[in-house]
Design an enzyme around this catalytic site. Structure first.
Site, PDB file in Angstrom:
ATOM      1  N   LYS A 110      40.537 -25.883  22.630  1.00 26.47           N
ATOM      2  CA  LYS A 110      39.612 -26.297  23.692  1.00 26.47           C
ATOM      3  C   LYS A 110      39.981 -27.637  24.285  1.00 26.47           C
ATOM      4  O   LYS A 110      39.807 -27.859  25.479  1.00 26.47           O
ATOM      5  CB  LYS A 110      38.175 -26.349  23.147  1.00 26.47           C
ATOM      6  CG  LYS A 110      37.550 -24.978  22.992  1.00 26.47           C
ATOM      7  CD  LYS A 110      36.037 -25.075  22.987  1.00 26.47           C
ATOM      8  CE  LYS A 110      35.405 -23.705  22.873  1.00 26.47           C
ATOM      9  NZ  LYS A 110      33.945 -23.779  22.719  1.00 26.47           N
ATOM     10  N   LYS A 193      40.946 -14.420  23.615  1.00 22.79           N
ATOM     11  CA  LYS A 193      39.606 -13.954  23.288  1.00 22.79           C
ATOM     12  C   LYS A 193      38.764 -13.784  24.561  1.00 22.79           C
ATOM     13  O   LYS A 193      38.862 -14.613  25.473  1.00 22.79           O
ATOM     14  CB  LYS A 193      38.967 -15.009  22.378  1.00 22.79           C
ATOM     15  CG  LYS A 193      37.651 -14.624  21.780  1.00 22.79           C
ATOM     16  CD  LYS A 193      37.080 -15.798  21.000  1.00 22.79           C
ATOM     17  CE  LYS A 193      35.576 -15.837  21.125  1.00 22.79           C
ATOM     18  NZ  LYS A 193      34.944 -17.018  20.590  1.00 22.79           N
ATOM     19  N   LYS A 196      33.249 -16.681  27.575  1.00 29.48           N
ATOM     20  CA  LYS A 196      32.377 -17.033  28.682  1.00 29.48           C
ATOM     21  C   LYS A 196      33.001 -18.121  29.530  1.00 29.48           C
ATOM     22  O   LYS A 196      32.603 -18.339  30.652  1.00 29.48           O
ATOM     23  CB  LYS A 196      31.041 -17.521  28.140  1.00 29.48           C
ATOM     24  CG  LYS A 196      30.333 -16.472  27.314  1.00 29.48           C
ATOM     25  CD  LYS A 196      28.983 -16.973  26.880  1.00 29.48           C
ATOM     26  CE  LYS A 196      28.739 -16.662  25.437  1.00 29.48           C
ATOM     27  NZ  LYS A 196      27.405 -17.023  25.000  1.00 29.48           N
TER      28      LYS A 196
END
Ligand code: TRP
Length: 331
Positions: A110, A193, A196
């Site tokens: 991230k 993955k 969202k």
């Protein structure tokens, strides 16, 4: 035996949340005391729009209910309504060596190249997650495959705390990685993955998508030029095929091999319409129910109020005991 799990209110809930998590909780809630949280404090580890965050928090509650979580039997609440999460997070952060956090692959993914400019909260995220679980002395945590490393850290943190205070205060939470498709991948890239946060909405199927949107997204879903293989052993080198077959197996509650017994040797042009039918049949009724719940905000907020109250009843004495063990006076 007590279960704790959570979903972040970032963007709309999608089939990854459903197949990989929420759906598996429905059966568990019959056998365990279950606590299902909307983890808003985790969501703000990356920037969020306040109006959207509030709406999405309610949307996750609607998804829980629409997927079959029973608000009488289980506790549904949002994390920020129980102050103990942040409080225990601090206590645990003081016992967590930086070296343990440096190993977390999700942070590395991230933060990427922005390692020095992302917030401390993103780095401390797994400590707050450990606090979520330990605040209730939860024994079992049903999560998707991607959360395994965080769960192992939560066990390490619980062990470190117990050694510090010299008693078995926190149980070591057991991860439950359940069912098919605990890892649903992006429709645009089978190696990533389903998330969202991915830019393109075509990459995921949201629980409130219409039948047309689902059909369109699956039509555009990335594939490779080969027909489907006959054996699951041939799937790992073909990430997109593996993902779509895995999703179909999850929707039909069967082994991926059973899907290949039927579709092995067939082209995606034949497989995709069948997948679309299965997906529409599973997801559209959930989306309809979600819209009904979302139309009644007072009902959703009522569930969150009651859930927060029940959660606090469990958390308060555990936090008090934790403070006491550390010699912290709490009046
Ligand atoms: N990190 C989890 C996810 O992104 C969400 C989460 C936060 C969670 N706290 C938790 C899951 C505690 C299980 C238990 O999916």
């Amino acid at each position: 035996m007590r279960i704790f799990s959570g979903v972040q209110p970032t963007k709309n809930p999608h089939i990854g949340n459903y197949l990989g998590a929420i759906r598996n909780w429905v059966d568990l809630q019959r056998d365990f005391q279950s606590i299902f949280c909307v983890v808003d404090l985790h969501a703000i580890t990356v920037p969020q729009d306040p109006a959207e965050l509030a709406a999405q928090t309610r949307e996750v509650v609607a998804a829980y209910l629409a997927c079959g979580i029973d608000a009488e039997r289980s506790i549904i609440f949002n994390q920020a309504s129980v102050a103990g999460h942040a409080q225990l997070g601090w206590l645990l952060s003081c016992q967590t060596p930086l070296g343990w956090l440096n190993r977390m692959t999700q942070f590395k993914d991230k933060a990427g190249k922005n390692r020095d400019s992302v917030g401390l909260g993103l780095y401390a995220y797994p400590v707050l997650m450990a606090a979520d679980i330990l605040l209730y002395k939860a024994t079992h945590v049903p999560v998707g495959e991607d959360q395994k490393q965080h769960l192992e850290l939560a066990r390490d943190i619980a062990g470190a705390f117990n050694r510090l205070v010299g008693v078995e205060h926190f149980p070591l939470p057991v991860p439950q990685i359940l069912g098919q498709a605990t890892r649903v991948m992006s429709l645009r890239d089978g190696t990533k993955k389903m998330s969202k946060s991915e830019e393109s909405d075509l990459s995921r199927i949201n629980l409130m998508d219409s039948a047309d949107a689902i059909a369109n997204k699956l039509k555009k879903a990335k594939t490779d030029p080969e027909p489907l293989p006959y054996e699951t052993a041939d799937l790992p080198t073909r990430p997109e095929a593996e993902n779509l077959v895995g999703i179909m197996a999850a929707l039909q509650n069967c082994d991926p091999q059973k899907i290949l017994n039927q579709y092995g040797g067939k082209n995606f042009s034949e497989f995709k319409p069948a997948l679309t039918d299965a997906m529409v049949a599973a997801i559209v009724p959930i989306g309809d129910k979600m819209r009904n719940y979302m139309a009644d905000q007072a009902y959703i907020d009522g569930i969150l109020v009651k859930g927060a109250h029940r959660a606090r009843e469990i958390a308060t004495p555990i936090l008090a005991e934790t403070h006491k063990l550390l010699g912290i006076l709490q009046f």
